[in-house]
Design an enzyme around this catalytic site. Structure first.
Site, PDB file in Angstrom:
ATOM      1  N   PRO A 108     -27.363  21.087  -4.821  1.00 16.40           N
ATOM      2  CA  PRO A 108     -27.451  22.411  -4.922  1.00 16.40           C
ATOM      3  C   PRO A 108     -28.850  22.515  -3.878  1.00 16.40           C
ATOM      4  O   PRO A 108     -29.806  22.191  -4.338  1.00 16.40           O
ATOM      5  CB  PRO A 108     -27.805  23.266  -6.640  1.00 16.40           C
ATOM      6  CG  PRO A 108     -27.212  21.945  -7.554  1.00 16.40           C
ATOM      7  CD  PRO A 108     -27.251  20.731  -6.255  1.00 16.40           C
ATOM      8  N   GLU A 109     -28.440  23.490  -3.027  1.00 17.01           N
ATOM      9  CA  GLU A 109     -30.175  24.003  -2.485  1.00 17.01           C
ATOM     10  C   GLU A 109     -30.634  25.296  -2.821  1.00 17.01           C
ATOM     11  O   GLU A 109     -29.911  25.668  -3.744  1.00 17.01           O
ATOM     12  CB  GLU A 109     -29.858  24.036  -0.651  1.00 17.01           C
ATOM     13  CG  GLU A 109     -29.650  22.090  -0.637  1.00 17.01           C
ATOM     14  CD  GLU A 109     -28.860  21.539   0.481  1.00 17.01           C
ATOM     15  OE1 GLU A 109     -29.719  22.661   1.508  1.00 17.01           O
ATOM     16  OE2 GLU A 109     -28.281  21.509   1.087  1.00 17.01           O
ATOM     17  N   LYS A 134     -36.061  24.660  -4.790  1.00 15.91           N
ATOM     18  CA  LYS A 134     -34.995  24.721  -5.825  1.00 15.91           C
ATOM     19  C   LYS A 134     -34.915  24.519  -6.759  1.00 15.91           C
ATOM     20  O   LYS A 134     -33.887  24.134  -7.502  1.00 15.91           O
ATOM     21  CB  LYS A 134     -34.230  23.763  -5.726  1.00 15.91           C
ATOM     22  CG  LYS A 134     -33.923  22.830  -4.115  1.00 15.91           C
ATOM     23  CD  LYS A 134     -33.492  21.271  -3.589  1.00 15.91           C
ATOM     24  CE  LYS A 134     -33.346  21.025  -2.569  1.00 15.91           C
ATOM     25  NZ  LYS A 134     -33.235  19.815  -1.752  1.00 15.91           N
ATOM     26  N   HIS A 155     -20.971  16.146 -20.905  1.00 17.25           N
ATOM     27  CA  HIS A 155     -21.871  15.839 -20.049  1.00 17.25           C
ATOM     28  C   HIS A 155     -23.161  17.085 -20.157  1.00 17.25           C
ATOM     29  O   HIS A 155     -23.311  17.615 -19.572  1.00 17.25           O
ATOM     30  CB  HIS A 155     -21.584  16.160 -18.788  1.00 17.25           C
ATOM     31  CG  HIS A 155     -20.875  14.555 -18.976  1.00 17.25           C
ATOM     32  ND1 HIS A 155     -21.525  13.092 -19.113  1.00 17.25           N
ATOM     33  CD2 HIS A 155     -19.121  14.691 -17.796  1.00 17.25           C
ATOM     34  CE1 HIS A 155     -19.852  12.931 -18.448  1.00 17.25           C
ATOM     35  NE2 HIS A 155     -19.118  13.502 -18.528  1.00 17.25           N
ATOM     36  N   ARG A 164     -24.306  12.873 -14.033  1.00 17.45           N
ATOM     37  CA  ARG A 164     -25.141  12.035 -12.713  1.00 17.45           C
ATOM     38  C   ARG A 164     -27.113  12.159 -13.750  1.00 17.45           C
ATOM     39  O   ARG A 164     -27.537  10.856 -13.179  1.00 17.45           O
ATOM     40  CB  ARG A 164     -24.764  12.609 -11.822  1.00 17.45           C
ATOM     41  CG  ARG A 164     -23.912  12.080 -11.493  1.00 17.45           C
ATOM     42  CD  ARG A 164     -23.440  12.215  -9.713  1.00 17.45           C
ATOM     43  NE  ARG A 164     -24.791  11.250  -9.037  1.00 17.45           N
ATOM     44  CZ  ARG A 164     -24.487  11.681  -7.582  1.00 17.45           C
ATOM     45  NH1 ARG A 164     -23.711  13.056  -6.851  1.00 17.45           N
ATOM     46  NH2 ARG A 164     -24.658  10.652  -6.744  1.00 17.45           N
ATOM     47  N   ARG A 167     -30.121  10.145   5.942  1.00 17.27           N
ATOM     48  CA  ARG A 167     -29.337  11.017   5.576  1.00 17.27           C
ATOM     49  C   ARG A 167     -28.153  11.067   6.657  1.00 17.27           C
ATOM     50  O   ARG A 167     -27.742  11.170   7.765  1.00 17.27           O
ATOM     51  CB  ARG A 167     -30.389  12.149   5.159  1.00 17.27           C
ATOM     52  CG  ARG A 167     -31.388  12.407   4.494  1.00 17.27           C
ATOM     53  CD  ARG A 167     -31.142  11.669   3.331  1.00 17.27           C
ATOM     54  NE  ARG A 167     -29.825  12.479   2.759  1.00 17.27           N
ATOM     55  CZ  ARG A 167     -30.564  13.785   1.599  1.00 17.27           C
ATOM     56  NH1 ARG A 167     -31.783  14.482   1.517  1.00 17.27           N
ATOM     57  NH2 ARG A 167     -29.212  14.421   1.318  1.00 17.27           N
TER      58      ARG A 167
END
Ligand SMILES: [Zn+2]
Length: 278
Positions: free
Chosen positions: A2-3, A60, A94, A113, A265
Site C-alpha cells: 500500500p502506498e 504510508k 492472520h 506476511r 526494483r
C-alpha cells in the site's frame, strides 16, 4: 505494498466509522515484533478506554489520535490490511491486532506476511519526532519553490529519489513508475540533469497521479482492500506498472512497455516516451 493513495483511502474509511468512539478492547496481539516501541501489554493498557479523536495519514502511516494525547501509528508494509467488521463476525486467519469499539464495530489488522507494524506514542512531540525523522513533506502539499529546493540537494536517479521517503513521503514502486511515465522522464535520469520545465512536469505528475488514484480509492493490484474490505479501481488505469509487452497508451505512441530493474526494483517504462538524454 500500500502506498499513499491506499493509505489515504483507508484513513478516510476509518474516519467515517470510528471517529468519536471509545476503544473497549484490544485483542489478537500475538506477534511481539509488530510493536517495535512498546510491549503488547502496554499497547492494550494504553489504548483501552480512550476515545478516537483523530485519524490522519502521514506518508504510508495511519495516525490514530486517542484522548489523553496518546497516538497509535500503523504501517501496513507489504500486505497488511486494516478492515472494519462488526463484532459478531470472527476475525479471519492472520489477524494480529483487533481494536473493538463501543458501537459494536471492530478494526482488524490482517497481515499474512507479518511485516506490518504498530507504534505507541505518548504525546504529540514524540509522535512528530518519529514521523519527521523518517518522512519528507507530503507530495500533495508541497509547492514548486520548496520542491525545487529539495531537488537541488539531491543526486542520483529519479526512481531512487521518488522511493526515498525522506524526499517526499508516501510514494512507492507502483506510483513512482506511473509518475515517471506521466512526466515523460526516464527512471534512470539523473536528478541534477533536470531542466526547470522537467521539474515542473515531475511535480505536476506526482500530484496528478496521486490525486487521481485517491479519487479511485487506490490500486488493488494484489492484496489491498479498503477499510470496508472493498478493492480500489486504479488498477484499471495503470499506464506502465505490470504492463510489460502491452502497448503504451499515450496518443501517437503505442510502443510496448518494457520492464527493467532500477534501484533494485522492478521498473516499468515506455522507452519511446521516456528517453535518456545523450
Ligand atoms: Zn509511449
Amino acid at each position: 505494498m500500500p502506498e499513499l493513495p491506499e493509505v489515504e483511502t483507508t484513513a478516510r474509511g476509518l474516519r467515517e466509522r470510528v471517529l468519536g468512539h471509545t476503544i473497549v478492547e484490544i485483542g489478537a496481539l500475538d506477534w511481539p515484533r509488530m510493536a517495535p516501541n512498546a510491549t503488547l501489554e502496554l499497547l492494550a493498557e494504553s489504548a483501552v478506554g480512550r476515545r478516537i479523536e483523530s485519524i490522519a495519514r502521514r506518508g504510508k502511516y495511519v495516525v490514530v489520535g486517542l484522548s489523553g494525547d496518546t497516538y497509535l501509528v500503523l504501517h501496513r508494509k507489504m500486505s497488511g490490511n486494516l478492515v472494519l467488521r462488526t463484532v459478531d463476525l470472527p476475525a479471519v486467519p492472520h489477524t494480529h491486532l483487533t481494536v473493538t469499539f463501543d458501537d459494536g464495530w471492530r478494526l482488524d489488522f490482517v497481515d499474512p506476511r507479518k511485516f506490518g507494524r504498530i507504534y505507541l506514542f505518548m504525546g504529540r512531540d514524540a509522535l512528530d519526532a518519529f514521523l519527521n525523522e523518517r518522512l519528507g513533506p507530503e507530495p500533495l502539499e508541497i509547492a514548486r519553490p520548496e520542491f525545487d529546493r529539495r531537488l537541488e540537494q539531491r543526486r542520483g536517479r529519479l526512481k531512487s529519489l521518488l522511493l526515498d521517503q525522506g524526499f517526499l513521503a508516501g510514494i512507492g514502486n507502483l506510483y513512482a513508475d506511473e509518475i515517471l511515465w506521466e512526466a515523460r522522464l526516464h527512471p534512470e535520469r539523473s536528478v541534477d540533469s533536470l531542466k526547470p520545465r522537467e521539474r515542473g512536469r515531475l511535480l505536476d505528475a506526482i500530484q496528478q497521479v496521486l490525486a487521481d488514484a485517491i479519487e479511485r480509492r487506490g490500486t488493488s493490484f494484489s492484496d489491498y482492500v479498503d477499510a470496508q474490505g472493498e478493492p480500489g479501481t486504479n488498477q484499471e488505469y495503470l499506464r506502465v506498472y505490470g504492463r510489460a509487452g502491452l502497448p503504451c497508451t499515450r496518443a501517437n505512441c503505442g510502443k510496448p512497455i518494457v520492464r527493467r530493474v532500477v534501484a533494485q526494483r522492478g521498473t516499468w517504462l515506455c522507452p519511446t516516451c521516456q528517453t535518456l538524454p545523450r
